[in-house]
Design an enzyme around this catalytic site. Sequence first.
Site, short mmCIF file in Angstrom:
data_model
loop_
_atom_site.label_atom_id
_atom_site.label_comp_id
_atom_site.label_asym_id
_atom_site.label_seq_id
_atom_site.Cartn_x
_atom_site.Cartn_y
_atom_site.Cartn_z
N LYS A 112 -5.06 10.59 -18.13
CA LYS A 112 -5.17 11.26 -19.54
C LYS A 112 -3.66 11.01 -20.45
CE LYS A 112 -9.15 12.25 -17.90
NZ LYS A 112 -9.47 13.29 -17.22
N TYR A 141 -13.24 20.88 -13.21
CA TYR A 141 -13.80 19.49 -13.46
C TYR A 141 -14.96 19.25 -12.42
CZ TYR A 141 -13.09 14.37 -14.01
OH TYR A 141 -13.44 13.22 -14.45
N ARG A 171 0.66 -1.19 0.24
CA ARG A 171 0.20 -0.10 -0.10
C ARG A 171 0.95 1.42 0.15
NH1 ARG A 171 -1.99 1.05 5.18
NH2 ARG A 171 -3.12 -0.85 5.12
N ASP A 188 -5.16 21.74 -10.54
CA ASP A 188 -5.22 20.50 -11.75
C ASP A 188 -4.62 20.96 -12.97
OD1 ASP A 188 -6.27 18.75 -13.56
OD2 ASP A 188 -7.96 18.27 -12.18
C1 LIG Z 1 -10.26 13.40 -16.00
C2 LIG Z 1 -9.84 14.42 -15.07
C3 LIG Z 1 -9.74 14.45 -13.85
C4 LIG Z 1 -10.06 12.86 -13.16
O1 LIG Z 1 -9.33 11.88 -13.45
P1 LIG Z 1 -9.78 10.33 -13.50
O2 LIG Z 1 -8.40 9.75 -13.43
O3 LIG Z 1 -10.65 10.17 -14.35
O4 LIG Z 1 -10.17 10.35 -12.04
C5 LIG Z 1 -9.43 15.21 -13.03
N1 LIG Z 1 -9.06 16.38 -13.58
C6 LIG Z 1 -9.58 16.57 -15.14
C7 LIG Z 1 -9.12 17.96 -15.49
C8 LIG Z 1 -9.79 15.62 -15.81
O5 LIG Z 1 -9.97 15.90 -17.07
#
Ligand SMILES: *Cc1c(COP(=O)(O)O)cnc(C)c1O
Length: 392
Positions: free
Chosen positions: A209, A113, A60, A185
């Site tokens: 992403k 988001y 973990r 973010d």
């Molecule tokens: C997709 C996304 C997230 C979340 O990511 P996941 O891996 O799908 O939980 C957070 N911020 C942005 C800008 C995103 O596009």
Amino acid sequence: MSTRDAKIDTRIIHAGRAPEDHHGTVNPPAYRASTVIAPTVRELNERGKKRFDHVVTYGRHGTPTTFALEDAVAEIEGGTHCVSVGSGLAAVTATLTALLSAGDHLLMVDSVYGPTRAFCDHTLARMGIETTYYDPAAGAGISALMRPETKVVFTESPGSHTFEVQDVPAIAEVAHGGGAVVVMDNTWGILTFQPFTKGVDVSVQAATKYIVGHSDAMLGTITCADKDLFLRIRTSVALFGFAAGSEEAWLGLRGLRTLPIRLRQHFDAGLRIAQWLQTRPEVAAVLHPALPDHPGHALWARDFTGGCGLFGVALKPVSEAAVEAMLDGYDLFALGYSWGGFESLVVPTHVSRTATDWPHQGPLVRYHIGLEDPSDLIADLERGFDRLGSPA
Ligand SMILES: *Cc1c(COP(=O)(O)O)cnc(C)c1O
């Protein structure tokens, strides 16, 4: 050889990699581990004290695979410490809960988001943490919203649905003046926005992403450039039991090596397609910060060295059925959430905001430009406009 001073394309090839630790194999294997055995009690205890310093103690708390990913991401984000978690959203929620307590106040950008917004309104509110949404264009104007109990100012630039660009350095200066931590973010700005040179304290990535880049794993990262701040977040991640899977970390490392070359193609093709979309009579506005007439263009040009393949289109007012006909019939743009993979995607989007009005009346569509030949993508979009019909 130290590659810290080399160009990013070079550094990303070497970041986090130590073949000598893995029998010379170029990539570390996906270490699958829960139990990790120590030879003596003394060693067991000594290792335990170093569990946040990339010493393997228990599954973990990480494996050599997740540590390699974390070292690499820390380097490409321009930070010093990184922890990986099971999704981008987990990276956001672990960071917010680590930095906020009952009675604290959070300033959250209105273009954030959607699931981040839902976490604030649902979970943080239940924990006695108040969120105020602020105008993405506020810049230093957020000073009017700062309170003594404001502990975090959260930024996301550009927003992943409206593509508004924030003046992050101006916001950070005000936030720091009030004693708040600046979280960003930085998923859209991976590699092209260096958060720690712009006043950001914590950079979160939905590594799902572009880092993974192949639409086949969920992964998040949290990076800091300050060890004490990192340890606050790292401790919280450990206590929540958030951990990235080794297989996912391995896929993240695999994706990362080709990130700069993929990103340039996504960005160049995306910009070409965005420019083409601007010439279409059906389109009210193309929401892409690299276009000179985008309201955030000057900030983008000042703070970013490029971009990615994700942007939006505001259509002129038209029926929902017409938009559905356009989207349903694409041959190359698949209908699906997420972005950053090698394939082109499209989704209809809806702006939900509380602090500011959204200027566009017509429907919004978000495109992710994949690695297909852009002329094929343009032909697919052109056929889509035939299905949409003429604007009303
Ligand atoms: C997709 C996304 C997230 C979340 O990511 P996941 O891996 O799908 O939980 C957070 N911020 C942005 C800008 C995103 O596009």
